[in-house]
Design an enzyme around this catalytic site. Structure first.
Site, mmCIF file in Angstrom:
data_model
loop_
_atom_site.group_PDB
_atom_site.id
_atom_site.type_symbol
_atom_site.label_atom_id
_atom_site.label_comp_id
_atom_site.label_asym_id
_atom_site.label_seq_id
_atom_site.Cartn_x
_atom_site.Cartn_y
_atom_site.Cartn_z
ATOM 1 N N ASP A 66 13.469 45.384 90.507
ATOM 2 C CA ASP A 66 14.685 44.610 90.748
ATOM 3 C C ASP A 66 14.403 43.113 90.800
ATOM 4 O OD1 ASP A 66 16.298 46.834 90.771
ATOM 5 O OD2 ASP A 66 16.326 47.035 92.950
ATOM 6 N N ASN A 138 21.975 37.873 95.100
ATOM 7 C CA ASN A 138 21.822 38.633 96.341
ATOM 8 C C ASN A 138 22.529 37.990 97.518
ATOM 9 O OD1 ASN A 138 20.401 40.858 95.471
ATOM 10 N ND2 ASN A 138 18.392 40.077 96.038
ATOM 11 N N HIS A 168 25.002 30.096 118.669
ATOM 12 C CA HIS A 168 23.656 29.691 118.260
ATOM 13 C C HIS A 168 22.959 30.888 117.627
ATOM 14 C CE1 HIS A 168 20.116 27.032 118.440
ATOM 15 N NE2 HIS A 168 19.430 28.155 118.579
ATOM 16 N N ASP A 170 19.699 32.037 114.368
ATOM 17 C CA ASP A 170 18.708 31.571 113.392
ATOM 18 C C ASP A 170 19.389 31.064 112.134
ATOM 19 O OD1 ASP A 170 16.577 32.131 115.022
ATOM 20 O OD2 ASP A 170 15.964 33.950 113.973
ATOM 21 N N THR A 181 21.499 45.327 100.100
ATOM 22 C CA THR A 181 20.303 46.158 100.257
ATOM 23 C C THR A 181 19.037 45.320 100.389
ATOM 24 O OG1 THR A 181 20.003 46.322 97.862
ATOM 25 C CG2 THR A 181 21.353 48.011 98.920
ATOM 26 N N ALA A 182 19.167 43.998 100.367
ATOM 27 C CA ALA A 182 18.006 43.116 100.386
ATOM 28 C C ALA A 182 17.859 42.467 101.765
ATOM 29 C CB ALA A 182 18.150 42.079 99.267
ATOM 30 N N TYR A 183 17.846 41.157 101.837
ATOM 31 C CA TYR A 183 17.637 40.433 103.100
ATOM 32 C C TYR A 183 18.672 40.840 104.146
ATOM 33 C CZ TYR A 183 16.319 36.293 105.914
ATOM 34 O OH TYR A 183 15.888 35.438 106.898
#
Length: 275
Positions: A66, A138, A168, A170, A181-183
């Site tokens: 991918d 993505n 607050h 990140d 399906t990624a990060y």
């Protein structure tokens, strides 16, 4: 018809299969080329082309995982892409290596008949003032230059102008169904089926905040960042831009979409490979 073939970098198996597919397409009477790195690896460096040339091709063929598919897609514009899966999962690359020649020649034949079946997947772009990001297949992430204790950003998220959340964290991640399906998944966001017309809004390690939200694919998601000197906007984990804060970054669907040809992947089969 012109076909460009891109193989996973550093993979002898991918390079060899790319050469086999090139020969099969030539035998079918069509024009075809390999990306420069693949051609160089095969001792044909003077015949390779930049992946940027995919934008002018009629069809792109990607041999790899991918990640290789997304690499090619970033350079392909609206050229349809067929993926041959040499990776572990295969959300985008649906064709197994044993079926690659048959599948690619079937797409060549369909193009000749004007019957190429293409599925579209949304891309995202972020903007702030006169700046616009590189399109992302993505996700787009808005964050500070550091994560973890003592880091992060003060933020507010608005969807089509209406406040959704703030506090607050990140950072804030906006993902396509492809990117769910990624990060997004590693940040405990929801999985989204490829047929769903939506975007995921996911606050990353928020002190408080709201659950991840799925909004309409045409929604405008605005993230206002303050409490830091700079905000960092990252497209697909690799294209990074630093903006002076406070700043408002709006993420929306952009054109062209990613266009996928060939047989569709089995989303649920691919999910099973994640476990």
């Amino acid at each position: 018809m012109e076909i460009g073939i891109v193989a996973r970098k550093g993979s002898e198996r991918a390079e060899s299969l790319a050469a086999e597919l090139r020969d099969a397409v030539v035998a079918a009477g069509e024009s075809v080329w390999l990306d420069a790195e693949t051609a160089d690896a095969l001792g044909e460096g003077d015949r390779g082309r930049s992946v940027d040339a995919l934008a002018d091709a009629d069809l792109a063929v990607v041999v790899g995982g991918d990640g290789t598919f997304l690499f090619a897609a970033r350079n392909a514009g609206d050229t349809p892409i067929v993926g041959v899966n040499l990776g572990e999962v295969g959300f985008l690359n649906a064709v197994p290596p044993a079926d690659a020649e048959e599948a690619v020649l079937a797409e060549v034949s369909a193009f000749g008949r004007g019957e190429l079946d293409v599925r579209e997947a949304p891309r995202l772009a972020a903007r702030a003032g006169d700046w616009t990001s590189v399109p992302a297949a993505n996700e787009v992430v808005i964050q500070s230059d550091r994560r973890g204790p003592g880091a992060g950003v003060d933020y507010e998220v608005r969807v089509d102008g209406s406040r959704y959340s703030g506090g607050h964290a990140d950072g804030v991640l906006v993902a396509t169904p492809t990117g769910s399906t990624a990060y997004n998944l590693s940040e405990r966001g929801p999985l989204v089926g490829p047929g769903v017309s939506g975007l995921v809004v996911n606050e990353m390690a928020a002190d408080e905040g709201m659950p991840p939200l799925v909004v309409d694919v045409d929604a405008a998601v605005t993230v206002a960042v303050e409490g830091v000197d700079e905000a960092v906007v990252v497209s697909d984990g690799r294209n990074e831009t630093t903006l002076e804060a406070p700043v408002e970054v709006t993420v929306e669907r952009t054109t062209p979409p990613m266009r996928i040809a060939g047989p569709p992947s089995d989303f649920f089969e691919a999910l099973g490979k994640l476990s």
